[in-house]
Design an enzyme around this catalytic site. Structure first.
Site, PDB file in Angstrom:
ATOM      1  CB  THR A 256     -10.736  -6.058   9.190  1.00 46.74           C
ATOM      2  OG1 THR A 256     -10.999  -5.034  10.136  1.00 46.74           O
ATOM      3  CG2 THR A 256      -9.657  -6.979   9.711  1.00 46.74           C
TER       4      THR A 256
ATOM      5  N   GLY B  85      -5.981   3.094  -1.964  1.00 43.90           N
ATOM      6  CA  GLY B  85      -7.231   3.428  -1.297  1.00 43.90           C
ATOM      7  C   GLY B  85      -8.328   3.784  -2.280  1.00 43.90           C
ATOM      8  CE  LYS B  86     -12.737   7.279   0.892  1.00 43.52           C
ATOM      9  NZ  LYS B  86     -13.324   8.507   1.513  1.00 43.52           N
TER      10      LYS B  86
ATOM     11  N   GLY C 220     -15.546  -8.412   9.610  1.00 40.83           N
ATOM     12  CA  GLY C 220     -14.633  -9.543   9.747  1.00 40.83           C
ATOM     13  C   GLY C 220     -13.568  -9.541   8.679  1.00 40.83           C
TER      14      GLY C 220
ATOM     15  CG  ASN D 211      -0.314  -0.019   2.536  1.00 40.76           C
ATOM     16  OD1 ASN D 211       0.808   0.475   2.700  1.00 40.76           O
ATOM     17  ND2 ASN D 211      -0.987  -0.578   3.529  1.00 40.76           N
TER      18      ASN D 211
ATOM     19  CG  ASP E 274      -4.833  -9.778   4.369  1.00 34.77           C
ATOM     20  OD1 ASP E 274      -3.710  -9.335   4.068  1.00 34.77           O
ATOM     21  OD2 ASP E 274      -5.250  -9.833   5.534  1.00 34.77           O
TER      22      ASP E 274
END
Length: 296
Positions: free
Chosen positions: A239, A213-214, A278, A179, A243
Site C-alpha cells: 500500500t 512491478g518486479k 501502512g 502502472n 504514491d
C-alpha cells in the site's frame, strides 16, 4: 518554484487477512488499524521528503481535521485545504500475508471540489509551477484546463481510470506516471512495445513513466527510453508504494535531478516503503533512500 498537489485525503481502515476475500466468502481478520491515507496525501508526504515548497489542496470533513494536522506536522502548506460538510474520504484496505492489497474507496469530501474553489486554489500559482493530480477528486477536467491555461506543468497519476477522466483533454498533461494496468486501459493492448507506441501517438507532447512491478520502471518519450530496475526487499505491505514512487520522482525532477537519477531515487524509495505496513507512514526519509542497500 512551487509544487501544488491537488488531491485526495482519506481515513484508511486496514484489515490484515490471510487471503483477500472472495465473492460470497466471509473471512476473519487477524488485525486491523485506522491510518492516514489517500493518494493525494501520500504523494504530498513523499514529495516533501526532498522538496520544501509543497502545497496541498483538497477537502475533508469535520471528521478529518487530523488529516490536515498530519500534513502540517510533515511540513506541507495546508492553507488551501477547505472543510466540507460531507464526511471525509475513506478507504477499506485488505492486506494479505504476501503484502498484496485490495481497496474500496468512499469519495466523500474528495468529491466536493467545485469550480469556485478550484479557481481560488489555482490563483496562487503561476507559469512553471508544478501541479500533481490523481483521479480521486472530482472536476479534474476543469482543473486540467485551468492549470494548462496558467502554464503549470501538469503531472497526472491516472488512478483509477474512469470515463470521467477520459473526457478530459489529456494532451495537456506534461508527464503521465502510471502502472501497467492503467497503461493497458489507455491503449487497449497488453503488449509493452505497443503500449509505448500508442501512448506516444495518442499524447505526442507528453512524457511517460510507467511502473512495471518486479520488472522495475521505464521512462519514454518521442526521442528516448530509460529503464530502471526494481530493488529486492522483503515486502510487508505494498500500500502506498506507487504514491511513494510518484512523490520521489517529481520532487527530484523539481530539484533539477536528471530523469535517470530521479528514477533511481523513486525506485529505492518505493522499495523501502513496502518493507513497512501502512501508506503515508511507510514513506522513507531522504536519508534512508540515500543510504538504501538492496537485499542480495
Amino acid at each position: 518554484m512551487k509544487i501544488l498537489n491537488f488531491g485526495s485525503m482519506n481515513i484508511d481502515i486496514f484489515y490484515y487477512v490471510k487471503n483477500i476475500v472472495r465473492p460470497s466468502e466471509t473471512i476473519e481478520s487477524y488485525d486491523m488499524a485506522q491510518k492516514i491515507g489517500g493518494k493525494g496525501l501520500n504523494q504530498s508526504i513523499a514529495l516533501n521528503k526532498s522538496y520544501d515548497k509543497i502545497f496541498h489542496a483538497g477537502k475533508v470533513g469535520e471528521d478529518g481535521l487530523f488529516l490536515i494536522n498530519y500534513l502540517k506536522e510533515n511540513g506541507i502548506d495546508t492553507s488551501l485545504i477547505e472543510i466540507s460538510d460531507k464526511r471525509s474520504g475513506n478507504a477499506i484496505i485488505q492486506v494479505e500475508e504476501s503484502g498484496e492489497n485490495s481497496i474500496i474507496l468512499f469519495h466523500g469530501a474528495n468529491f466536493d471540489i467545485d469550480i469556485k474553489y478550484i479557481d481560488h486554489v489555482l490563483d496562487n500559482f503561476d507559469k512553471g509551477d508544478y501541479l500533481i493530480i490523481q483521479n480521486e477528486i472530482n472536476n479534474l477536467e476543469y482543473i486540467i484546463d485551468r492549470a494548462y491555461e496558467k502554464g503549470l506543468k501538469i503531472f497526472l497519476n491516472p488512478s483509477p481510470i474512469t470515463d470521467e477522466l477520459l473526457k478530459a483533454n489529456l494532451n495537456k498533461i506534461y508527464m503521465f506516471i502510471l502502472n501497467e494496468t492503467e497503461a493497458k486501459t489507455l491503449t487497449n493492448t497488453d503488449n509493452l512495445e505497443l503500449i509505448k507506441k500508442k501512448l506516444i501517438e495518442k499524447y505526442p507532447n507528453s512524457l511517460f513513466v510507467m511502473t512495471l512491478g518486479k520488472e522495475g520502471s521505464i521512462y519514454f518519450d518521442k526521442k528516448k527510453e530509460i529503464r530502471q530496475k526494481a530493488y529486492k526487499v522483503k515486502a510487508v505491505d505494498t500500500t502506498g508504494a506507487g504514491d511513494t514512487f510518484t512523490g520521489y520522482l517529481i520532487s527530484n525532477l523539481a530539484n533539477g535531478t536528471s530523469i535517470e537519477k530521479a528514477l533511481e531515487m523513486a525506485s529505492k524509495a518505493s522499495a523501502l516503503s513496502v518493507t513497512k505496513s501502512g501508506a503515508s507512514n511507510s514513506i522513507p526519509s531522504l536519508n534512508e533512500v540515500e543510504n538504501f542497500k538492496e537485499l542480495i
